[in-house]
Each structure stands twice: as structure tokens, then as C-alpha cells.
Scaffold this active site. Structure first.
Site, PDB file in Angstrom:
ATOM      1  N   GLY A 172      -2.334  56.870  71.968  1.00 18.81           N
ATOM      2  CA  GLY A 172      -2.354  55.420  72.156  1.00 18.81           C
ATOM      3  C   GLY A 172      -1.091  54.876  72.794  1.00 18.81           C
ATOM      4  O   GLY A 172      -0.311  55.619  73.377  1.00 18.81           O
ATOM      5  N   ASP A 211       1.433  60.840  72.195  1.00 22.84           N
ATOM      6  CA  ASP A 211       1.235  62.291  72.105  1.00 22.84           C
ATOM      7  C   ASP A 211       1.272  63.004  73.458  1.00 22.84           C
ATOM      8  O   ASP A 211       1.739  64.136  73.559  1.00 22.84           O
ATOM      9  CB  ASP A 211      -0.032  62.628  71.308  1.00 22.84           C
ATOM     10  CG  ASP A 211      -1.280  61.999  71.885  1.00 22.84           C
ATOM     11  OD1 ASP A 211      -1.182  61.298  72.911  1.00 22.84           O
ATOM     12  OD2 ASP A 211      -2.362  62.209  71.315  1.00 22.84           O
ATOM     13  N   GLY A 239      -8.935  61.501  73.903  1.00 25.97           N
ATOM     14  CA  GLY A 239      -8.660  60.534  74.963  1.00 25.97           C
ATOM     15  C   GLY A 239      -8.062  61.264  76.156  1.00 25.97           C
ATOM     16  O   GLY A 239      -8.013  62.488  76.169  1.00 25.97           O
ATOM     17  N   GLU A 260      -0.272  55.319  81.415  1.00 24.30           N
ATOM     18  CA  GLU A 260      -1.556  55.380  80.720  1.00 24.30           C
ATOM     19  C   GLU A 260      -2.667  55.692  81.715  1.00 24.30           C
ATOM     20  O   GLU A 260      -3.509  54.846  82.035  1.00 24.30           O
ATOM     21  CB  GLU A 260      -1.817  54.066  79.966  1.00 24.30           C
ATOM     22  CG  GLU A 260      -1.031  53.951  78.669  1.00 24.30           C
ATOM     23  CD  GLU A 260      -1.408  55.026  77.644  1.00 24.30           C
ATOM     24  OE1 GLU A 260      -2.498  55.628  77.750  1.00 24.30           O
ATOM     25  OE2 GLU A 260      -0.589  55.257  76.737  1.00 24.30           O
ATOM     26  N   CYS A 273     -14.595  51.377  77.120  1.00 30.48           N
ATOM     27  CA  CYS A 273     -13.567  52.317  76.647  1.00 30.48           C
ATOM     28  C   CYS A 273     -13.169  51.954  75.221  1.00 30.48           C
ATOM     29  O   CYS A 273     -13.370  50.824  74.783  1.00 30.48           O
ATOM     30  CB  CYS A 273     -12.372  52.222  77.581  1.00 30.48           C
ATOM     31  SG  CYS A 273     -10.961  53.227  77.097  1.00 30.48           S
ATOM     32  N   CYS A 280     -12.443  52.390  82.325  1.00 31.72           N
ATOM     33  CA  CYS A 280     -11.267  53.264  82.219  1.00 31.72           C
ATOM     34  C   CYS A 280     -11.671  54.716  82.501  1.00 31.72           C
ATOM     35  O   CYS A 280     -12.776  55.140  82.144  1.00 31.72           O
ATOM     36  CB  CYS A 280     -10.669  53.211  80.818  1.00 31.72           C
ATOM     37  SG  CYS A 280     -10.023  51.599  80.336  1.00 31.72           S
TER      38      CYS A 280
HETATM   39 ZN   LIG Z   1      -9.292  52.037  78.180  1.00 29.92          ZN
END
Ligand SMILES: [Zn+2]
Length: 425
Positions: A172, A211, A239, A260, A273, A280
Site C-alpha cells: 500500500g 513492501d 497487488g 505506485e 481496483c 489501475c
Molecule cells: Zn488502484
């Protein structure tokens, strides 16, 4: 006649050129540079330290004596290569492995992983605790962190208090410097001061990071990235993440939430998403996206309650057995991955791209067609595109990256005064 003093006009004499603070990140204090050189070399004679850093042997002697006194490095008798057994052994410097021990942890939707390493980065113990997927409350995540730490410490034969720091990676949007998790799939709440909360619970300094940054850090400290000034790591798991190393350091962005890749948009008004937005990249290639496709395209409604890993294995088996729908699900994900990777190449021109994560076992994702497609989407300069390496390492590697984060925090707190403020937060 004496020269007249020129009066500064409005706007004149304001200076030009970048305003670089005297102690910018690249200009680390000399003792930190010496320490980091010794740590990276493993074993290195003083004279080589002086040569590599371009400083006088006398200043190296002063600094290394100080570092030895502080207990961070030690002298090691190294056998001379070409004088087998004759004369005094050469003395080299190495990090004192027992000086500090730290823990690194990766918290994920599937399991929590931890390692304990010594100050030289050697693994002492590791542990994994599987978990049920889904967001946790802050209280639950703190319990999970404490349980995991105590278990891995017990395996290492150490009291928790014997550790100098803990590094924690979560998926995240994470502001590492502020110790804040702005949004994470493992946390039910937004804007959580997780580093401070975990630090208070454990009674230890805690540093947190995204991460994917930790995988990049693991490659930078222990893997293919050790000698590379710049490279990208793209992680595909629950993700999609990215860590980018620029000038041998993790690049984070102005507000420290950059890189990101998983939430760059590849489709206007596209698939929903987990972050709440649409289109995304992650919503097309992450494991939950593949699982969603599989349940609809293959009429697997009855399999929805199965763990995502089982579902993906089943999808992969179908694809390998020649099921056209299953194959097309991976193929489509591969095409979106090609879009994402070509964007990375066009934006950053990295010297290497490492694809990492458990999903990389699914070779459909990086099949020849995917790489061809990526070549077609990257700008055509006539120069070769960066090599792509696949590292299908598991969560242990991510936890190692978290341990590297903790090791940095410890050494910087001791050696670099500006970093001490960050570490003290
Ligand atoms: Zn997203």
C-alpha cells in the site's frame, strides 16, 4: 578613485544553480561512508578504504579506530593470498556481526513472514504465520506483529530486548520517513501511524516501508542490484508494486509515496481496483484480478470461497492443459503487464528490470509475446531495451529487505546525525 560599491538591484544577486543542502543525501559523513564501504566489502584493508574513498590513510585510521571503539567494526586477520603461511597475516576490517541484531517482517494478505539477522546481514532465524486474507484493525495488526516477533526471537534464541530495531513492510501507500501507512490492503483504517504504534507496543525502534520498496532494498543489499546504480523492481502478488533505485538509493518521491506502478491507469473507466479507483494496472494483473476473471469466464462461481492460491493454481493447470479461456486470461494479463513495463522503460530508462513475486511462477505473464509487446510499446531509440530478470523468490526475501531497512536505521542513527531524527520518530 576607489571602486564604488554596486547597489543590488531588485532581483539581482539572488544566485543561480541548485540550492543543495551542505549535507545532502549523497554527501554522507565520512565515518558513515567508511562504515558502509566496510559493510559492502565484507573484508577490506585500511589502505583500500583510503584509496576507494580518495581520502588520506591517516583520516581512515582515525575513523576506523573510532568505529572499532564503538564496536561497529572489527579487525580480522586475513591470510595473504600470495605468501602462503609466511609473515604476519594482513589485517582487514569487517563489520562486527554481533554488534546488533535486528528483525525484518513482511505483512501480507496471505501470511506474515519474519527474519532475524545480525549486523553483518547473516540470517539467524526466520518464521512464517499464515493468516486469513482481509483488512485488520490496528489492534489486530499490532497483535500479529508482536506474536510473530516473539516467535522468531524464540527461534533465534534471543530475548526481544536483544534486538536494536525492527523493520516492517506492508503493501500500500506508506510514508516511511513519517512512519505512516496512508492506505494498505492489510489495514481497515487509513492514515495509521504504524511505526510509532508498533514501536510503543514492542518497546523497540520500528521503521516501516512499502513492501515493494523492501524487495528493491533486498536486491540492493543482497542481490542483483548491489553493483547497479539504477534499476527497477516490479512485484506482482496480491497487488502490483514497484521499487526504484536511483543512484544506489531507493527513490521515494517528494511526498514519499511515489512509484505506485500498480495504480497507474491503463484503461479509462476500467476495472475497479482495490484502491477505489478504476482502470489501475493492478486491477488487470494482480492475483485477485486473475481470480475474478476466472470465476466469471469459466463459470467458477462455486469456487469463489476457495483460497485465492488454490483458485490460481487451478486456473494455471487449466491453461497448461490447453484450456483456451484460461490461457486467454493469462495472455490478457500479460498484455497489460507489457503496457506497465513499457511505461517504466519510457519513463526511467533503467539498466535492469527485475520481476519479483510468487506470481512469477506463472510464466504466461512474461511469455515471449509479453516481452515482444513490451518492445513494441517502448519508445524506439534503436538501442536495446533493459534486460528483464525473473526472481520468483518468496516472502523471505521481502522480510530480508525489511531487515536491511532496520540495519540502515541502526547504523544511520549512530553515524549520521540527520538520520537520527528520522530514526527517533
Ligand atoms: Zn488502484
Amino acid at each position: 578613485m576607489p571602486p564604488k560599491t554596486i547597489r543590488s538591484e531588485t532581483g539581482a544577486h539572488k544566485g543561480v544553480g541548485p540550492l543543495i543542502p551542505p549535507l545532502a543525501e549523497t554527501q554522507r559523513p565520512l565515518r558513515q561512508q567508511v562504515f558502509e564501504l566496510v559493510r559492502a566489502a565484507g573484508l577490506i584493508p585500511r589502505v583500500q578504504v583510503a584509496k576507494d574513498l580518495g581520502v588520506s590513510p591517516a583520516s581512515v585510521t582515525t575513523i576506523t579506530s573510532e568505529l572499532i571503539e564503538t564496536g561497529l567494526i572489527e579487525e580480522v586477520a586475513a591470510p595473504r593470498d600470495n605468501e602462503a603461511g609466511r609473515g604476519r597475516p594482513a589485517v582487514a576490517l569487517g563489520v562486527r556481526a554481533g554488534a546488533h541484531r535486528v528483525a525484518g517482517m513482511k505483512l501480507s494478505d496471505r501470511e506474515h513472514t519474519a527474519v532475524v539477522v545480525d549486523f553483518a546481514g547473516n540470517l539467524i532465524a526466520d518464521d512464517v504465520i499464515p493468516r486469513r486474507p482481509g483488512p485488520m484493525s490496528v489492534a489486530e495488526i499490532l497483535d500479529a506483529i508482536e506474536t510473530l516477533l516473539d516467535r522468531v526471537c524464540a527461534k533465534a534464541g534471543l530475548e526481544r530486548g536483544a534486538l536494536s530495531a525492527v523493520g516492517i513492510g506492508v503493501p500500500g501507500f506508506v510514508d516511511s520517513a513519517e512512519g505512516m501507512v496512508l492506505w494498505s490492503s492489510v489495514l481497515a483504517e487509513r492514515s495509521v501511524a504504524l511505526a510509532a504504534a508498533a514501536g510503543a507496543r514492542l518497546g523497540l525502534p520500528v521503521t516501516i516501508d512499502n513492501d515493494a520498496n523492501l524487495v528493491a532494498l533486498a536486491e540492493l543489499w543482497f542481490g542483483a542490484g548491489r553493483s547497479l546504480p539504477d534499476f527497477a523492481v516490479v512485484t506482482i502478488e496480491h497487488g502490483v508494486g514497484m521499487g526504484f533505485v536511483m543512484n544506489h538509493r531507493i527513490y521515494r518521491g517528494a511526498q514519499r509515496v511515489g512509484m505506485e506502478l500498480g495504480h497507474t491507469k491503463v484503461q479509462l473507466d476500467g476495472a475497479l481496483c482495490r484502491c477505489g479507483q478504476r482502470g489501475c494496472l493492478e486491477a488487470y494483473i494482480a492475483d485477485y484480478a486473475l481470480a475474478r476473471e476466472a470465476t466469471t469466464a469459466l463459470n467458477w462461481g462455486h469456487k469463489e470461497s476457495q483460497p485465492i492460491n488454490v483458485l490460481l493454481e487451478s486456473l494455471y493447470d487449466h491453461a497448461k492443459a490447453g484450456n483456451a479461456t484460461a490461457k486467454s486470461i493469462f495472455r490478457r494479463a500479460g498484455r497489460y503487464l507489457a503496457v506497465g513495463l513499457s511505461n517504466v522503460v519510457n519513463l526511467f530508462d533503467p539498466s535492469l528490470i527485475i520481476l519479483s513475486g510468487e506470481r512469477m511462477r506463472y510464466d504466461y505473464l512474461y511469455a515471449a509475446e509479453t516481452l515482444d509487446e513490451m518492445d513494441n510499446l517502448a519508445i524506439n531509440t534503436g538501442r536495446p531495451r533493459p534486460p528483464i530478470e525473473i526472481h520468483a523468490w518468496g516472502d523471505l526475501l521481502w522480510a530480508h529487505g525489511a531487515a536491511a531497512l532496520a540495519l540502515s536505521a541502526v547504523s544511520e542513527a549512530i553515524l549520521a546525525p540527520q538520520a537520527r531524527e528520522i530514526a527517533a520518530q
